[in-house]
Design a protein around this motif. Structure first.
Motif, PDB file in Angstrom:
ATOM      1  N   TRP A 104      -3.880   7.854 -11.480  1.00 34.78           N
ATOM      2  CA  TRP A 104      -4.496   6.573 -11.093  1.00 34.78           C
ATOM      3  C   TRP A 104      -3.407   5.548 -10.809  1.00 34.78           C
ATOM      4  O   TRP A 104      -2.403   5.500 -11.519  1.00 34.78           O
ATOM      5  CB  TRP A 104      -5.408   6.086 -12.220  1.00 34.78           C
ATOM      6  N   PRO A 105      -3.599   4.648  -9.776  1.00 37.90           N
ATOM      7  CA  PRO A 105      -4.696   4.700  -8.815  1.00 37.90           C
ATOM      8  C   PRO A 105      -4.430   5.763  -7.745  1.00 37.90           C
ATOM      9  O   PRO A 105      -3.346   5.805  -7.184  1.00 37.90           O
ATOM     10  CB  PRO A 105      -4.700   3.307  -8.195  1.00 37.90           C
ATOM     11  N   GLY A 106      -5.418   6.595  -7.504  1.00 39.81           N
ATOM     12  CA  GLY A 106      -5.266   7.674  -6.547  1.00 39.81           C
ATOM     13  C   GLY A 106      -6.184   7.555  -5.353  1.00 39.81           C
ATOM     14  O   GLY A 106      -5.812   7.912  -4.235  1.00 39.81           O
ATOM     15  N   ASP A 107      -7.398   7.033  -5.585  1.00 37.87           N
ATOM     16  CA  ASP A 107      -8.341   6.949  -4.470  1.00 37.87           C
ATOM     17  C   ASP A 107      -7.995   5.775  -3.568  1.00 37.87           C
ATOM     18  O   ASP A 107      -7.489   4.744  -4.010  1.00 37.87           O
ATOM     19  CB  ASP A 107      -9.771   6.808  -4.997  1.00 37.87           C
ATOM     20  N   GLN A 108      -8.268   5.934  -2.292  1.00 39.82           N
ATOM     21  CA  GLN A 108      -7.892   4.944  -1.291  1.00 39.82           C
ATOM     22  C   GLN A 108      -8.548   3.594  -1.551  1.00 39.82           C
ATOM     23  O   GLN A 108      -7.930   2.539  -1.341  1.00 39.82           O
ATOM     24  CB  GLN A 108      -8.260   5.446   0.105  1.00 39.82           C
ATOM     25  N   THR A 149       0.833  -1.206   0.000  1.00 38.19           N
ATOM     26  CA  THR A 149       0.000   0.000   0.000  1.00 38.19           C
ATOM     27  C   THR A 149       0.865   1.252   0.000  1.00 38.19           C
ATOM     28  O   THR A 149       0.603   2.209  -0.744  1.00 38.19           O
ATOM     29  CB  THR A 149      -0.930   0.014   1.227  1.00 38.19           C
ATOM     30  N   SER A 150       1.903   1.248   0.815  1.00 38.29           N
ATOM     31  CA  SER A 150       2.811   2.397   0.865  1.00 38.29           C
ATOM     32  C   SER A 150       3.479   2.625  -0.483  1.00 38.29           C
ATOM     33  O   SER A 150       3.558   3.757  -0.971  1.00 38.29           O
ATOM     34  CB  SER A 150       3.863   2.172   1.949  1.00 38.29           C
ATOM     35  N   TRP A 151       3.944   1.565  -1.104  1.00 36.87           N
ATOM     36  CA  TRP A 151       4.633   1.692  -2.393  1.00 36.87           C
ATOM     37  C   TRP A 151       3.688   2.163  -3.491  1.00 36.87           C
ATOM     38  O   TRP A 151       4.094   2.893  -4.394  1.00 36.87           O
ATOM     39  CB  TRP A 151       5.271   0.368  -2.767  1.00 36.87           C
ATOM     40  N   ILE A 152       2.426   1.723  -3.441  1.00 38.89           N
ATOM     41  CA  ILE A 152       1.456   2.188  -4.444  1.00 38.89           C
ATOM     42  C   ILE A 152       1.207   3.681  -4.262  1.00 38.89           C
ATOM     43  O   ILE A 152       1.197   4.441  -5.236  1.00 38.89           O
ATOM     44  CB  ILE A 152       0.139   1.403  -4.347  1.00 38.89           C
ATOM     45  N   HIS A 153       0.987   4.104  -3.030  1.00 39.83           N
ATOM     46  CA  HIS A 153       0.744   5.521  -2.763  1.00 39.83           C
ATOM     47  C   HIS A 153       1.922   6.380  -3.236  1.00 39.83           C
ATOM     48  O   HIS A 153       1.729   7.455  -3.817  1.00 39.83           O
ATOM     49  CB  HIS A 153       0.522   5.751  -1.267  1.00 39.83           C
ATOM     50  N   VAL A 176      -6.368   0.156  -1.885  1.00 35.34           N
ATOM     51  CA  VAL A 176      -6.568  -0.949  -0.951  1.00 35.34           C
ATOM     52  C   VAL A 176      -6.998  -2.213  -1.693  1.00 35.34           C
ATOM     53  O   VAL A 176      -6.515  -3.317  -1.398  1.00 35.34           O
ATOM     54  CB  VAL A 176      -7.611  -0.570   0.126  1.00 35.34           C
ATOM     55  N   GLU A 177      -7.892  -2.063  -2.668  1.00 37.61           N
ATOM     56  CA  GLU A 177      -8.336  -3.224  -3.445  1.00 37.61           C
ATOM     57  C   GLU A 177      -7.160  -3.874  -4.165  1.00 37.61           C
ATOM     58  O   GLU A 177      -7.023  -5.110  -4.178  1.00 37.61           O
ATOM     59  CB  GLU A 177      -9.394  -2.797  -4.472  1.00 37.61           C
ATOM     60  N   LEU A 178      -6.313  -3.066  -4.762  1.00 40.34           N
ATOM     61  CA  LEU A 178      -5.157  -3.583  -5.481  1.00 40.34           C
ATOM     62  C   LEU A 178      -4.191  -4.282  -4.531  1.00 40.34           C
ATOM     63  O   LEU A 178      -3.727  -5.399  -4.810  1.00 40.34           O
ATOM     64  CB  LEU A 178      -4.452  -2.442  -6.217  1.00 40.34           C
ATOM     65  N   ALA A 179      -3.888  -3.642  -3.410  1.00 39.34           N
ATOM     66  CA  ALA A 179      -2.976  -4.249  -2.434  1.00 39.34           C
ATOM     67  C   ALA A 179      -3.547  -5.558  -1.887  1.00 39.34           C
ATOM     68  O   ALA A 179      -2.813  -6.551  -1.722  1.00 39.34           O
ATOM     69  CB  ALA A 179      -2.699  -3.275  -1.294  1.00 39.34           C
ATOM     70  N   ASP A 180      -4.846  -5.585  -1.609  1.00 42.91           N
ATOM     71  CA  ASP A 180      -5.492  -6.818  -1.132  1.00 42.91           C
ATOM     72  C   ASP A 180      -5.324  -7.946  -2.144  1.00 42.91           C
ATOM     73  O   ASP A 180      -4.968  -9.076  -1.787  1.00 42.91           O
ATOM     74  CB  ASP A 180      -6.983  -6.579  -0.892  1.00 42.91           C
ATOM     75  N   ASP A 181      -5.609  -7.656  -3.418  1.00 45.47           N
ATOM     76  CA  ASP A 181      -5.501  -8.681  -4.463  1.00 45.47           C
ATOM     77  C   ASP A 181      -4.076  -9.218  -4.551  1.00 45.47           C
ATOM     78  O   ASP A 181      -3.866 -10.436  -4.689  1.00 45.47           O
ATOM     79  CB  ASP A 181      -5.907  -8.088  -5.821  1.00 45.47           C
ATOM     80  N   VAL A 182      -3.114  -8.315  -4.486  1.00 50.52           N
ATOM     81  CA  VAL A 182      -1.710  -8.715  -4.592  1.00 50.52           C
ATOM     82  C   VAL A 182      -1.322  -9.636  -3.443  1.00 50.52           C
ATOM     83  O   VAL A 182      -0.723 -10.708  -3.651  1.00 50.52           O
ATOM     84  CB  VAL A 182      -0.794  -7.473  -4.608  1.00 50.52           C
ATOM     85  N   VAL A 183      -1.657  -9.249  -2.228  1.00 52.99           N
ATOM     86  CA  VAL A 183      -1.258 -10.022  -1.054  1.00 52.99           C
ATOM     87  C   VAL A 183      -1.955 -11.380  -1.032  1.00 52.99           C
ATOM     88  O   VAL A 183      -1.336 -12.402  -0.698  1.00 52.99           O
ATOM     89  CB  VAL A 183      -1.537  -9.228   0.232  1.00 52.99           C
TER      90      VAL A 183
END
Length: 247
Positions: free
Chosen positions: A93-97, A67-71, A101-108
Motif C-alpha cells: 500500500w498504496p498500490g491501487d491507482q 505520482t511517479s515517485w509514489i508508484h 492519484v488521490e494522494l498525489a492530488d491532495d499533496v499538490v
C-alpha cells in the motif's frame, strides 16, 4: 497528527529536474523565465488571470512527478532526505491507482496553496540561489506529503482493523488482552473502555491480531511496522499497561 517542517521555505539543490524522469514544461520559458514570471505575478498582485495558468502548469508537473515517485516507492526516501520525516509504510500500500492519484492530488493541492501564499507572495523564493520555480515547488510537495499520507495511511489501518474485528468475540478478545479479564462474560462497557484506551489505529490492529494468536513478526509485516517482532511486543506491552492504569 499534523506535522510542521522546521523550514518549509528552503529547498536544497539535491532536487533537480533530471531527477523527475519527466520533460520540463516550457510554460515558464514561454512567459519569459522564472524571474520575469515572478515579477509579472507580483505586479498583478497574483491576480487569478495571471496566477491560474501558472498554478495549472505547476499542478500538472507536480502530479506527474509525485505520482511517479509514489508508484516507484521512492517518495519515502525523498521525503526523509528533504524533511527529516520517516513515514510508516505497508508493503502492498498504496498500490491501487485510485489511492495513488488521490494522494498525489491532495499533496499538490496543499503544496500549491502553501507555495503561493507562504513562498511566492512572502518573497521566500530567491531564483539567484539556483533552485528553479519547478524545483522549489516539488520541494514544497515533499513537505506537504507527510500530512496527506498519514491521513490516508491511518484510514487504511482503520479499514484493516475493521476487517480483523469481524464480530463481538474478536472485540471481547481485545478487552481480555488489555485488562487481563478471565471471566468469559465481557460487558459492553468493558469493551468500549478497552477500545478507547488504544491510542492509534496501528495499536488497535496489533492488539486484535495478538489476541487472535498472530505472532509478533507477522503482525509487524502486516502493519508495516519497523523494528519487527520486538517493536510489536513493546507496543502491546505499553498498551496493556496504559489500559490497566486507566481502568
Amino acid at each position: 497528527m499534523h506535522l510542521e517542517p522546521a523550514d518549509a521555505g528552503e529547498v536544497s539543490l539535491w532536487l533537480s529536474d533530471a531527477e523527475f524522469d519527466r520533460p520540463t514544461s516550457d510554460l515558464i520559458e514561454r512567459l519569459g523565465g522564472d524571474e520575469e514570471l515572478l515579477l509579472a505575478l507580483q505586479l498583478s498582485g497574483f491576480a487569478d488571470r495571471d496566477w491560474n495558468p501558472v498554478a495549472e502548469e505547476l499542478a500538472r508537473y507536480g502530479l506527474a512527478v509525485i505520482t511517479s515517485w509514489i508508484h516507484k516507492r521512492t517518495i519515502f526516501s525523498k521525503v526523509k532526505r528533504r524533511t527529516g520525516y520517516g513515514l510508516p509504510t505497508l508493503v502492498d500500500w498504496p498500490g491501487d491507482q485510485h489511492t495513488v492519484v488521490e494522494l498525489a492530488d491532495d499533496v499538490v493541492i496543499e503544496a500549491l496553496s502553501y507555495f503561493k501564499n507562504n513562498v511566492l507572495i512572502a518573497g521566500k523564493w530567491d531564483p539567484t540561489k539556483g533552485a528553479s520555480l519547478r524545483t522549489y515547488f516539488i520541494g514544497q510537495c515533499l513537505f506537504r506529503f507527510p500530512n496527506c499520507y498519514r491521513r490516508l495511511f491511518d484510514a487504511e489501518l482503520l479499514r484493516r482493523t475493521n476487517e480483523i474485528i469481524a464480530d463481538d468475540d474478536s472485540i471481547a478478545l481485545v478487552a481480555r488482552t488489555l485488562h487481563g479479564i478471565e471471566d468469559a462474560v465481557i460487558t459492553s462497557d468493558a469493551v468500549r473502555h478497552a477500545l478507547r484506551s488504544i491510542t492509534t489505529p496501528r495499536a488497535r490492529s496489533a492488539l486484535v491480531m495478538h489476541a487472535q494468536g498472530y505472532p509478533y513478526q507477522e503482525i509487524a509485516d502486516y502493519l508495516g511496522i519497523a523494528g519487527g517482532a520486538k517493536a510489536i511486543e513493546n507496543m502491546i506491552t505499553y498498551q496493556k499497561k496504559r489500559a490497566r492504569r486507566s481502568s
